[in-house]
Design a protein around this motif. Structure first.
Motif, PDB file in Angstrom:
ATOM      1  N   GLY A  40       0.785  -1.223   0.000  1.00 33.42           N
ATOM      2  CA  GLY A  40       0.000   0.000   0.000  1.00 33.42           C
ATOM      3  C   GLY A  40       0.820   1.277   0.000  1.00 33.42           C
ATOM      4  N   LEU A  41       1.833   1.369   0.868  1.00 33.82           N
ATOM      5  CA  LEU A  41       2.619   2.588   0.980  1.00 33.82           C
ATOM      6  C   LEU A  41       3.327   2.915  -0.326  1.00 33.82           C
ATOM      7  CD1 LEU A  41       3.639   4.822   2.891  1.00 33.82           C
ATOM      8  CD2 LEU A  41       5.576   3.321   3.457  1.00 33.82           C
ATOM      9  N   PHE A  42       3.846   1.898  -0.997  1.00 32.21           N
ATOM     10  CA  PHE A  42       4.558   2.129  -2.258  1.00 32.21           C
ATOM     11  C   PHE A  42       3.580   2.344  -3.418  1.00 32.21           C
ATOM     12  CE2 PHE A  42       7.595  -0.342   0.343  1.00 32.21           C
ATOM     13  CZ  PHE A  42       8.604   0.613   0.418  1.00 32.21           C
ATOM     14  N   TRP A  43       2.405   1.707  -3.349  1.00 31.02           N
ATOM     15  CA  TRP A  43       1.383   1.954  -4.364  1.00 31.02           C
ATOM     16  C   TRP A  43       0.895   3.401  -4.284  1.00 31.02           C
ATOM     17  CZ3 TRP A  43      -0.551   0.932  -8.805  1.00 31.02           C
ATOM     18  CH2 TRP A  43      -1.875   1.269  -9.148  1.00 31.02           C
ATOM     19  N   ALA A  44       0.818   3.950  -3.082  1.00 30.71           N
ATOM     20  CA  ALA A  44       0.390   5.342  -2.920  1.00 30.71           C
ATOM     21  C   ALA A  44       1.305   6.279  -3.688  1.00 30.71           C
ATOM     22  CB  ALA A  44       0.371   5.713  -1.436  1.00 30.71           C
ATOM     23  N   SER A  45       2.578   5.908  -3.791  1.00 30.06           N
ATOM     24  CA  SER A  45       3.536   6.703  -4.550  1.00 30.06           C
ATOM     25  C   SER A  45       3.424   6.428  -6.044  1.00 30.06           C
ATOM     26  CB  SER A  45       4.960   6.392  -4.068  1.00 30.06           C
ATOM     27  OG  SER A  45       5.913   7.045  -4.869  1.00 30.06           O
ATOM     28  N   LEU A  94      -8.384  -2.128 -20.640  1.00 33.19           N
ATOM     29  CA  LEU A  94      -9.101  -0.994 -20.060  1.00 33.19           C
ATOM     30  C   LEU A  94      -8.124  -0.296 -19.117  1.00 33.19           C
ATOM     31  CD1 LEU A  94     -12.482  -2.747 -19.179  1.00 33.19           C
ATOM     32  CD2 LEU A  94     -11.999  -1.296 -21.160  1.00 33.19           C
ATOM     33  N   TYR A  95      -7.777   0.935 -19.424  1.00 33.82           N
ATOM     34  CA  TYR A  95      -6.708   1.611 -18.703  1.00 33.82           C
ATOM     35  C   TYR A  95      -7.245   2.402 -17.505  1.00 33.82           C
ATOM     36  CZ  TYR A  95      -4.374   0.364 -23.015  1.00 33.82           C
ATOM     37  OH  TYR A  95      -3.879  -0.335 -24.085  1.00 33.82           O
ATOM     38  N   GLY A  96      -6.332   2.707 -16.583  1.00 34.86           N
ATOM     39  CA  GLY A  96      -6.704   3.460 -15.399  1.00 34.86           C
ATOM     40  C   GLY A  96      -6.635   2.614 -14.142  1.00 34.86           C
ATOM     41  N   ILE A  97      -7.138   3.161 -13.044  1.00 31.98           N
ATOM     42  CA  ILE A  97      -7.103   2.473 -11.760  1.00 31.98           C
ATOM     43  C   ILE A  97      -8.525   2.203 -11.268  1.00 31.98           C
ATOM     44  CG2 ILE A  97      -4.888   3.447 -11.061  1.00 31.98           C
ATOM     45  CD1 ILE A  97      -6.472   5.466  -9.331  1.00 31.98           C
ATOM     46  N   ARG A  98      -8.644   1.218 -10.415  1.00 26.93           N
ATOM     47  CA  ARG A  98      -9.923   0.918  -9.780  1.00 26.93           C
ATOM     48  C   ARG A  98     -10.095   1.882  -8.597  1.00 26.93           C
ATOM     49  NH1 ARG A  98     -10.376  -5.712  -9.996  1.00 26.93           N
ATOM     50  NH2 ARG A  98     -10.011  -5.871 -12.257  1.00 26.93           N
ATOM     51  N   GLY A  99     -11.095   2.699  -8.690  1.00 27.77           N
ATOM     52  CA  GLY A  99     -11.233   3.799  -7.743  1.00 27.77           C
ATOM     53  C   GLY A  99     -10.692   5.041  -8.413  1.00 27.77           C
ATOM     54  N   GLN A 100     -11.426   5.557  -9.386  1.00 23.30           N
ATOM     55  CA  GLN A 100     -10.939   6.626 -10.239  1.00 23.30           C
ATOM     56  C   GLN A 100     -10.490   7.859  -9.454  1.00 23.30           C
ATOM     57  OE1 GLN A 100     -14.674   6.530 -12.592  1.00 23.30           O
ATOM     58  NE2 GLN A 100     -13.347   6.798 -14.380  1.00 23.30           N
ATOM     59  N   LEU A 101      -9.507   8.531  -9.992  1.00 22.94           N
ATOM     60  CA  LEU A 101      -9.040   9.779  -9.402  1.00 22.94           C
ATOM     61  C   LEU A 101     -10.102  10.874  -9.542  1.00 22.94           C
ATOM     62  CD1 LEU A 101      -6.726  11.470  -8.163  1.00 22.94           C
ATOM     63  CD2 LEU A 101      -5.995  11.957 -10.514  1.00 22.94           C
ATOM     64  N   ASN A 116      -6.151  17.552 -11.038  1.00 18.64           N
ATOM     65  CA  ASN A 116      -5.245  18.238 -10.119  1.00 18.64           C
ATOM     66  C   ASN A 116      -4.000  17.370  -9.899  1.00 18.64           C
ATOM     67  OD1 ASN A 116      -3.904  19.199  -7.795  1.00 18.64           O
ATOM     68  ND2 ASN A 116      -5.788  20.011  -6.939  1.00 18.64           N
ATOM     69  N   PRO A 117      -2.807  17.818 -10.339  1.00 19.85           N
ATOM     70  CA  PRO A 117      -1.612  16.968 -10.215  1.00 19.85           C
ATOM     71  C   PRO A 117      -1.152  16.766  -8.780  1.00 19.85           C
ATOM     72  CG  PRO A 117      -1.016  19.149 -11.016  1.00 19.85           C
ATOM     73  CD  PRO A 117      -2.515  19.091 -11.015  1.00 19.85           C
ATOM     74  N   VAL A 118      -1.469  17.690  -7.881  1.00 20.14           N
ATOM     75  CA  VAL A 118      -1.092  17.507  -6.478  1.00 20.14           C
ATOM     76  C   VAL A 118      -1.981  16.443  -5.834  1.00 20.14           C
ATOM     77  CG1 VAL A 118      -0.980  18.609  -4.216  1.00 20.14           C
ATOM     78  CG2 VAL A 118      -0.154  19.827  -6.240  1.00 20.14           C
ATOM     79  N   TRP A 119      -3.288  16.527  -6.072  1.00 22.71           N
ATOM     80  CA  TRP A 119      -4.201  15.520  -5.539  1.00 22.71           C
ATOM     81  C   TRP A 119      -3.893  14.149  -6.132  1.00 22.71           C
ATOM     82  CZ3 TRP A 119      -6.628  14.297  -1.549  1.00 22.71           C
ATOM     83  CH2 TRP A 119      -7.701  13.401  -1.544  1.00 22.71           C
ATOM     84  N   ALA A 120      -3.463  14.124  -7.387  1.00 21.78           N
ATOM     85  CA  ALA A 120      -3.088  12.854  -8.027  1.00 21.78           C
ATOM     86  C   ALA A 120      -1.994  12.150  -7.241  1.00 21.78           C
ATOM     87  CB  ALA A 120      -2.625  13.103  -9.464  1.00 21.78           C
ATOM     88  N   ASN A 121      -1.084  12.924  -6.664  1.00 25.26           N
ATOM     89  CA  ASN A 121       0.029  12.347  -5.906  1.00 25.26           C
ATOM     90  C   ASN A 121      -0.317  12.029  -4.464  1.00 25.26           C
ATOM     91  OD1 ASN A 121       2.830  12.318  -7.366  1.00 25.26           O
ATOM     92  ND2 ASN A 121       1.799  14.160  -8.116  1.00 25.26           N
ATOM     93  N   HIS A 156      -3.789  11.395  -3.230  1.00 25.01           N
ATOM     94  CA  HIS A 156      -5.123  10.872  -2.933  1.00 25.01           C
ATOM     95  C   HIS A 156      -5.091   9.502  -2.264  1.00 25.01           C
ATOM     96  CE1 HIS A 156      -6.226   7.647  -5.910  1.00 25.01           C
ATOM     97  NE2 HIS A 156      -5.086   8.053  -6.431  1.00 25.01           N
ATOM     98  N   TYR A 157      -4.161   8.621  -2.646  1.00 22.90           N
ATOM     99  CA  TYR A 157      -4.166   7.295  -2.040  1.00 22.90           C
ATOM    100  C   TYR A 157      -3.572   7.326  -0.625  1.00 22.90           C
ATOM    101  CZ  TYR A 157      -4.547   2.252  -1.853  1.00 22.90           C
ATOM    102  OH  TYR A 157      -4.918   0.962  -1.508  1.00 22.90           O
ATOM    103  N   TYR A 158      -2.608   8.218  -0.387  1.00 26.83           N
ATOM    104  CA  TYR A 158      -2.117   8.415   0.989  1.00 26.83           C
ATOM    105  C   TYR A 158      -3.283   8.847   1.889  1.00 26.83           C
ATOM    106  CZ  TYR A 158       2.752   8.480  -0.724  1.00 26.83           C
ATOM    107  OH  TYR A 158       3.968   8.156  -1.275  1.00 26.83           O
ATOM    108  N   TRP A 159      -4.110   9.746   1.358  1.00 26.92           N
ATOM    109  CA  TRP A 159      -5.255  10.246   2.133  1.00 26.92           C
ATOM    110  C   TRP A 159      -6.246   9.121   2.409  1.00 26.92           C
ATOM    111  CZ3 TRP A 159      -6.678  13.707   5.371  1.00 26.92           C
ATOM    112  CH2 TRP A 159      -8.018  14.027   5.564  1.00 26.92           C
ATOM    113  N   ALA A 160      -6.502   8.262   1.419  1.00 28.91           N
ATOM    114  CA  ALA A 160      -7.429   7.144   1.603  1.00 28.91           C
ATOM    115  C   ALA A 160      -6.918   6.189   2.682  1.00 28.91           C
ATOM    116  CB  ALA A 160      -7.620   6.403   0.279  1.00 28.91           C
ATOM    117  N   MET A 161      -5.613   5.887   2.673  1.00 28.28           N
ATOM    118  CA  MET A 161      -5.048   5.007   3.689  1.00 28.28           C
ATOM    119  C   MET A 161      -5.061   5.675   5.065  1.00 28.28           C
ATOM    120  SD  MET A 161      -1.886   2.892   1.983  1.00 28.28           S
ATOM    121  CE  MET A 161      -0.869   4.352   1.793  1.00 28.28           C
ATOM    122  N   ALA A 162      -4.804   6.984   5.090  1.00 30.25           N
ATOM    123  CA  ALA A 162      -4.807   7.697   6.374  1.00 30.25           C
ATOM    124  C   ALA A 162      -6.192   7.657   7.015  1.00 30.25           C
ATOM    125  CB  ALA A 162      -4.346   9.134   6.162  1.00 30.25           C
ATOM    126  N   LYS A 163      -7.236   7.799   6.199  1.00 30.91           N
ATOM    127  CA  LYS A 163      -8.597   7.734   6.739  1.00 30.91           C
ATOM    128  C   LYS A 163      -8.900   6.342   7.283  1.00 30.91           C
ATOM    129  CE  LYS A 163     -10.845   9.218   3.134  1.00 30.91           C
ATOM    130  NZ  LYS A 163     -12.008   9.610   2.298  1.00 30.91           N
TER     131      LYS A 163
END
Length: 421
Positions: A107-112, A229-236, A240-245, A247-254
């Motif tokens: 998870g931590l490395f996927w967030a990056s 089919l391209y992209g991720i499960r749980g669309q961005l 916003n390029p900052v949120w792109a970097n 968003h997954y850290y935020w999901a794990m933090a919650k």
């Protein structure tokens, strides 16, 4: 600061942009439509963010690599021997494989790493959609090279060459390549890697040599009966390029915050991406996802005028970023940070404009007004530029852009209403 990386990127960008333009021409000629303007700008914006962060924090990996090389390596291989360069390149590719594999399975490395997979298109701009947080962790996987005595300069050059090699497989314009698809990273293999189909998920991690995927059981060929089919499960669902970097850290933090078990609070960060504590999943459920049933590309309605505005502004920001990279060794760290933050804020505003969001259009107007006032009042630009014609040109461009933004924003409500109808 990592000036070597900045120089390498500055030299490569014109070539990359030329190849992107060429691919776009072929795309239009073939009517494949694998380009979306806002998506491409977002991918390139993420690349700019990645380059800037790595310029400032790339020293972390360099420092630890060199320390281990100097203090722990039992031997030091000669950089003058061409055989060392070949072995180092293969060694780097093996380290990259595990860096990449952990980037999909922890998870931590996927967030990056997730930022690289968010695009729901697949083209050469996707190759430049790189992580902005990788500079803090990715270097860990290359420390075995330092321990083996590979000189720092050889390690750095192997990384640059391998990174630039990975540009060309990000395309749909090149089909199968026969036996090459079995031995090296090719467009066919990398299309599989970027797909979210069940059969393709978490496959084909290599940078160059496919032997690692065959050896460790992660190879999957592209199937005619299973279009990618391209992209991720749980669309961005954001440009916003900052949120792109983040968003997954935020999901794990919650999830970490809501988890009752301390073990689960820790496990959130190291479990496979998508894993959630049972109590958190029960209280905050997410709907089951089937890519074939539920996949719809993110494409918010935006007027033609705002789209053209976004394109012109991004071209201007590309020029500013090239100027920023050229100035790195010539001005103080404080001014370099200020310049990068100006570019970063501009990209965030631009992403919101391309989503046709009213609050970001207002923020963009503030940015343009502030730019014009500061430049004309201070009589200078980053890098100590005092040339009157240059400063007036920047001011005029900001004022012209402000007028364009105002006119384009008047069509925003009509465009949104038409899309809703």
């Amino acid at each position: 600061m990592d000036n070597l990386y900045g120089k390498a990127v500055a030299l490569a960008v014109p070539v990359f942009l030329f190849l992107i333009a060429l691919e776009l021409i072929v795309d239009r000629a073939r009517h494949t439509r694998c380009y979306n303007l806002a998506d491409s700008i977002n991918s390139l914006s993420c690349g700019i963010v990645s380059t800037g962060v790595r310029v400032f924090f790339g020293f972390l990996g360099i420092f630890f690599y060199e320390w281990i090389y100097l203090h722990w390596a039992p031997v030091r291989l000669p950089a003058s021997n061409w055989g060392v360069w070949i072995v180092a390149f293969v060694f780097y590719d093996l380290c990259y494989y595990w860096n990449h594999r952990w980037g999909h399975t922890v998870g931590l490395f996927w967030a990056s790493h997730v930022v690289h997979h968010q695009s729901e298109e697949f083209n050469l701009t996707t190759a430049l959609r790189q992580t902005g947080t990788g500079a803090f962790t990715s270097w860990i996987f290359y420390l075995p090279m330092a321990l083996a005595g590979v000189p720092l300069v050889v390690y750095l050059m192997a990384g640059v060459v391998q990174l630039f090699y990975q540009f060309w497989p990000h395309t749909q314009m090149i089909g199968r390549l026969g036996f090459l698809d079995r031995w090296i990273q090719t467009p066919s293999n990398h299309r599989v890697h970027h797909a979210q189909n069940d059969v393709y998920l978490d496959k084909n991690y290599v940078g160059v040599f496919l032997i690692w995927d065959h050896l460790f059981g992660s190879f999957q060929e592209e199937l005619d009966e299973e279009p990618c089919l391209y992209g991720i499960r749980g669309q961005l669902k954001s440009w916003n390029p900052v949120w792109a970097n983040l968003h997954y850290y935020w999901a794990m933090a919650k999830d970490c915050w809501h988890a009752e078990s301390w073990m689960d609070k820790v496990r959130v960060w190291f479990a496979h991406p998508g894993w959630r504590p049972a109590d958190v999943a029960a209280r905050f459920p997410k709907p089951a996802y089937d890519p074939h049933r539920d996949f719809v590309k993110y494409d918010p309605p935006v007027s033609v005028s705002l789209s053209l505005y976004g394109f012109v502004q991004f071209v201007a920001l590309l020029a500013a970023n090239s100027h920023f990279l050229a100035l790195l060794p010539k001005q103080s760290t404080g001014w370099n940070v200020a310049y990068f933050l100006f570019i970063l804020v501009s990209l965030v505003c631009l992403g919101g404009v391309l989503e046709s969001r009213r609050e970001f259009i207002m923020l963009e107007a503030v940015r343009l007004t502030a730019t014009a006032l500061v430049v004309l009042a201070a009589g200078t630009w980053f890098g100590g530029v005092h040339d009157a014609r240059t400063l007036v040109s920047i001011g005029i461009f900001a004022v012209f852009s402000l007028g364009w933004l105002w006119l384009a924003s008047r069509t925003r409500q009509e465009t949104v209403a038409a899309a809703a109808a």
